[in-house]
Write a protein that holds these residues in place. Structure first.
Motif, PDB file in Angstrom:
ATOM      1  N   ILE A 165      -7.817  32.426 109.977  1.00 22.72           N
ATOM      2  CA  ILE A 165      -7.206  32.089 111.263  1.00 22.72           C
ATOM      3  C   ILE A 165      -8.042  31.044 111.988  1.00 22.72           C
ATOM      4  CG2 ILE A 165      -6.668  32.991 113.552  1.00 22.72           C
ATOM      5  CD1 ILE A 165      -5.895  35.634 112.192  1.00 22.72           C
ATOM      6  N   ALA A 166      -9.367  31.208 111.966  1.00 21.05           N
ATOM      7  CA  ALA A 166     -10.255  30.267 112.657  1.00 21.05           C
ATOM      8  C   ALA A 166     -10.163  28.865 112.062  1.00 21.05           C
ATOM      9  CB  ALA A 166     -11.690  30.773 112.600  1.00 21.05           C
ATOM     10  N   TYR A 167      -9.898  28.790 110.772  1.00 21.76           N
ATOM     11  CA  TYR A 167      -9.894  27.487 110.085  1.00 21.76           C
ATOM     12  C   TYR A 167      -8.527  26.817 110.061  1.00 21.76           C
ATOM     13  CZ  TYR A 167     -10.298  24.164 106.207  1.00 21.76           C
ATOM     14  OH  TYR A 167     -10.270  23.040 105.436  1.00 21.76           O
ATOM     15  N   GLU A 168      -7.451  27.587 110.028  1.00 22.10           N
ATOM     16  CA  GLU A 168      -6.128  27.033 109.748  1.00 22.10           C
ATOM     17  C   GLU A 168      -5.696  25.977 110.766  1.00 22.10           C
ATOM     18  OE1 GLU A 168      -2.613  26.140 107.912  1.00 22.10           O
ATOM     19  OE2 GLU A 168      -4.429  27.124 107.178  1.00 22.10           O
ATOM     20  N   SER A 169      -5.889  26.237 112.043  1.00 25.50           N
ATOM     21  CA  SER A 169      -5.451  25.259 113.040  1.00 25.50           C
ATOM     22  C   SER A 169      -6.238  23.956 112.914  1.00 25.50           C
ATOM     23  CB  SER A 169      -5.605  25.831 114.449  1.00 25.50           C
ATOM     24  OG  SER A 169      -6.966  26.133 114.728  1.00 25.50           O
ATOM     25  N   LEU A 170      -7.530  24.059 112.576  1.00 22.73           N
ATOM     26  CA  LEU A 170      -8.353  22.861 112.387  1.00 22.73           C
ATOM     27  C   LEU A 170      -7.905  22.096 111.149  1.00 22.73           C
ATOM     28  CD1 LEU A 170     -11.824  24.450 113.193  1.00 22.73           C
ATOM     29  CD2 LEU A 170     -10.524  22.898 114.659  1.00 22.73           C
ATOM     30  N   ARG A 171      -7.576  22.837 110.089  1.00 24.19           N
ATOM     31  CA  ARG A 171      -7.088  22.186 108.870  1.00 24.19           C
ATOM     32  C   ARG A 171      -5.801  21.429 109.138  1.00 24.19           C
ATOM     33  NH1 ARG A 171      -3.515  22.378 105.068  1.00 24.19           N
ATOM     34  NH2 ARG A 171      -2.369  24.043 106.140  1.00 24.19           N
ATOM     35  N   GLN A 172      -4.882  22.076 109.829  1.00 26.18           N
ATOM     36  CA  GLN A 172      -3.616  21.426 110.143  1.00 26.18           C
ATOM     37  C   GLN A 172      -3.824  20.171 110.987  1.00 26.18           C
ATOM     38  OE1 GLN A 172      -0.508  21.697 109.358  1.00 26.18           O
ATOM     39  NE2 GLN A 172      -0.216  23.698 108.437  1.00 26.18           N
ATOM     40  N   SER A 173      -4.715  20.252 111.975  1.00 27.80           N
ATOM     41  CA  SER A 173      -4.987  19.107 112.838  1.00 27.80           C
ATOM     42  C   SER A 173      -5.574  17.946 112.050  1.00 27.80           C
ATOM     43  CB  SER A 173      -5.950  19.507 113.967  1.00 27.80           C
ATOM     44  OG  SER A 173      -5.372  20.476 114.800  1.00 27.80           O
ATOM     45  N   TYR A 174      -6.468  18.274 111.115  1.00 27.01           N
ATOM     46  CA  TYR A 174      -7.082  17.228 110.308  1.00 27.01           C
ATOM     47  C   TYR A 174      -6.037  16.500 109.467  1.00 27.01           C
ATOM     48  CZ  TYR A 174      -9.408  14.996 106.410  1.00 27.01           C
ATOM     49  OH  TYR A 174      -9.783  14.071 105.461  1.00 27.01           O
ATOM     50  N   TRP A 175      -5.221  17.269 108.728  1.00 29.26           N
ATOM     51  CA  TRP A 175      -4.267  16.624 107.834  1.00 29.26           C
ATOM     52  C   TRP A 175      -3.180  15.881 108.594  1.00 29.26           C
ATOM     53  CZ3 TRP A 175      -5.491  15.250 103.328  1.00 29.26           C
ATOM     54  CH2 TRP A 175      -6.349  16.023 102.545  1.00 29.26           C
ATOM     55  N   GLN A 176      -2.813  16.383 109.770  1.00 30.97           N
ATOM     56  CA  GLN A 176      -1.847  15.660 110.572  1.00 30.97           C
ATOM     57  C   GLN A 176      -2.434  14.324 111.028  1.00 30.97           C
ATOM     58  OE1 GLN A 176       1.464  16.674 111.244  1.00 30.97           O
ATOM     59  NE2 GLN A 176       1.512  14.504 111.801  1.00 30.97           N
ATOM     60  N   ALA A 177      -3.700  14.347 111.435  1.00 29.78           N
ATOM     61  CA  ALA A 177      -4.360  13.104 111.854  1.00 29.78           C
ATOM     62  C   ALA A 177      -4.485  12.130 110.693  1.00 29.78           C
ATOM     63  CB  ALA A 177      -5.734  13.415 112.441  1.00 29.78           C
ATOM     64  N   PHE A 178      -4.820  12.660 109.507  1.00 27.75           N
ATOM     65  CA  PHE A 178      -4.928  11.789 108.340  1.00 27.75           C
ATOM     66  C   PHE A 178      -3.567  11.219 107.964  1.00 27.75           C
ATOM     67  CE2 PHE A 178      -4.780  10.978 103.776  1.00 27.75           C
ATOM     68  CZ  PHE A 178      -5.871  10.136 103.622  1.00 27.75           C
ATOM     69  N   ALA A 179      -2.515  12.024 108.058  1.00 30.47           N
ATOM     70  CA  ALA A 179      -1.167  11.569 107.719  1.00 30.47           C
ATOM     71  C   ALA A 179      -0.731  10.426 108.627  1.00 30.47           C
ATOM     72  CB  ALA A 179      -0.183  12.735 107.820  1.00 30.47           C
ATOM     73  N   VAL A 180      -1.025  10.545 109.916  1.00 33.86           N
ATOM     74  CA  VAL A 180      -0.677   9.474 110.862  1.00 33.86           C
ATOM     75  C   VAL A 180      -1.486   8.217 110.552  1.00 33.86           C
ATOM     76  CG1 VAL A 180      -0.695   8.783 113.295  1.00 33.86           C
ATOM     77  CG2 VAL A 180       0.020  11.098 112.658  1.00 33.86           C
TER      78      VAL A 180
END
Length: 300
Positions: free
Chosen positions: A227-242
Motif C-alpha cells: 500500500i505504501a509503495y503502490e501510489s508512488l509507483r503509479q505516480s512515477y509511471w504516469q509521469a514517465f508516460a507523459v
C-alpha cells in the motif's frame, strides 16, 4: 520472478540464437537458483523437473500473449505512443509478471519445505549482493542520482530509437529530469517484501507451506508495504508516460519506424517460438526419435 524475467529477456534478445537460448532457459534459471541457495542434488533434480513444466506452460500459454502485447505496442508506437497507451501496456506487462509469479509459486512453492536454515541464509546473502548497486545509489548526492537516472533512461531510449541529435538530446534530458525518483521507495518496498518472504521460508521447514502464504507475501496489494509503495509507483509511471509522449513529438519518422520495426521483430520471435513449441508438444516435449531435443533447433 526470475523465470519471468529470463523469459522476457530471452524473447527480447533479438538475436539469431534466441531460439536456442529460450529452449535452454530452464537450465539457465536452474543454475541461477542453485547459485542463490546452494541446493543439494535431490533439490536440483526436483527443481529441474518443475522448471521444465513451468516453461512448457509458458510456451503454450504466455508466448501468444507476448506476441499480442508486442503487436499492440508496435501499433501504438507507429504514430508516437501516447501516455494512455503506454499505461495500458505497462498494466499488461505487470499482469504478465503476476501470472508467471503465481504459476511459479504453484509449481515450486512446496520445495520451500526442503530448504535448510543455511540455504535460506545463502539466499539472503545472494539477495544483498545482487542489489548492491541499488544500495550504492542511496549514497549518491541528489545531483549524482539525477545524472544516473537520466543517463540510464536516455541510453535505453537510444536503444529503441537510435542516436539523437543535439537538439533532441537537450530536450530529452531536460524532460527526463522532471520524472520523479522512485528508487528509494522501491528499495524500501523490496526490503519489506523480502523480510516477509524470508519469514515464510523460515516457517516452511517446521509448519509446512501454503502457496497462498507465498502469494500474500510477494503479491498481495493489501500488505502495508504494498500500500505504501503502490501510489508512488503509479505516480512515477504516469509521469514517465507523459514524458515519453512529449519525447515522441521530437522524434523523426525514421526513429519511430526503428522502434516499430524492433517491436514487430520481437513479436515475430514470440510467434515463431510459440509455433515451434506447440509442434514439439504434439509429439511430446522430449519427443519421438524425430523430435528435436531441448536446446536444438534444426532451422538454425
Amino acid at each position: 520472478k526470475l523465470c519471468f524475467a529470463t523469459a522476457c529477456s530471452l524473447i527480447l534478445a533479438g538475436c539469431s540464437m534466441v531460439d536456442i537460448a529460450y529452449n535452454n532457459a530452464p537450465s539457465l534459471v536452474s543454475s541461477r537458483v542453485d547459485d542463490a541457495f546452494d541446493l543439494d542434488s535431490l533439490q536440483n533434480t526436483q527443481l529441474d523437473s518443475r522448471l521444465e513444466q513451468f516453461f512448457v506452460w509458458h510456451r503454450e500459454e504466455e508466448l501468444i500473449r507476448y506476441q499480442q502485447l508486442l503487436d499492440q505496442a508496435a501499433f501504438a508506437a507507429d504514430d508516437g505512443i501516447t501516455a494512455a497507451e503506454f499505461m495500458e501496456l505497462n498494466k499488461a506487462v505487470r499482469l504478465a509478471w503476476r501470472r508467471s509469479l503465481e504459476k511459479a509459486i504453484d509449481s515450486f512453492g512446496d520445495l520451500a519445505v526442503t530448504l535448510t536454515p543455511q540455504q535460506i541464509e545463502n539466499y539472503q546473502q545472494y539477495h544483498r549482493e545482487s542489489f548492491s548497486d541499488f544500495n550504492d545509489y542511496l549514497e549518491k548526492s541528489p545531483q549524482q542520482r539525477e545524472m544516473f537516472r537520466v543517463n540510464r533512461t536516455y541510453s535505453r531510449l537510444e536503444d529503441w530509437y537510435g542516436d539523437f541529435d543535439e537538439f533532441q538530446e537537450n530536450k530529452i534530458i531536460q524532460r527526463l529530469q522532471q520524472v520523479p525518483d522512485i528508487y528509494e521507495p522501491w528499495l524500501r518496498y523490496r526490503e519489506a517484501r523480502q523480510r516477509a518472504f524470508i519469514q515464510v521460508l523460515n516457517r516452511a521447514a517446521t509448519t509446512g507451506i501454503n502457496p497462498a502464504e507465498l502469494k500474500a507475501a510477494l503479491l498481495d496489494p493489501s500488505t502495508e508495504y504494498a500500500i505504501a509503495y503502490e501510489s508512488l509507483r503509479q505516480s512515477y509511471w504516469q509521469a514517465f508516460a507523459v514524458a515519453l509522449e512529449d519525447i515522441n513529438r521530437w522524434l523523426t519518422k525514421e526513429q519511430k519506424r526503428r522502434a516499430v520495426n524492433k517491436l514487430r521483430n520481437y513479436a515475430q520471435v514470440a510467434a515463431r517460438l510459440g509455433k515451434q513449441d506447440a509442434a514439439r508438444s504434439q509429439v511430446g516435449y522430449h519427443g519421438s526419435p524425430a523430435a528435436d531435443k531441448p536446446g536444438e533447433n534444426k532451422q538454425l
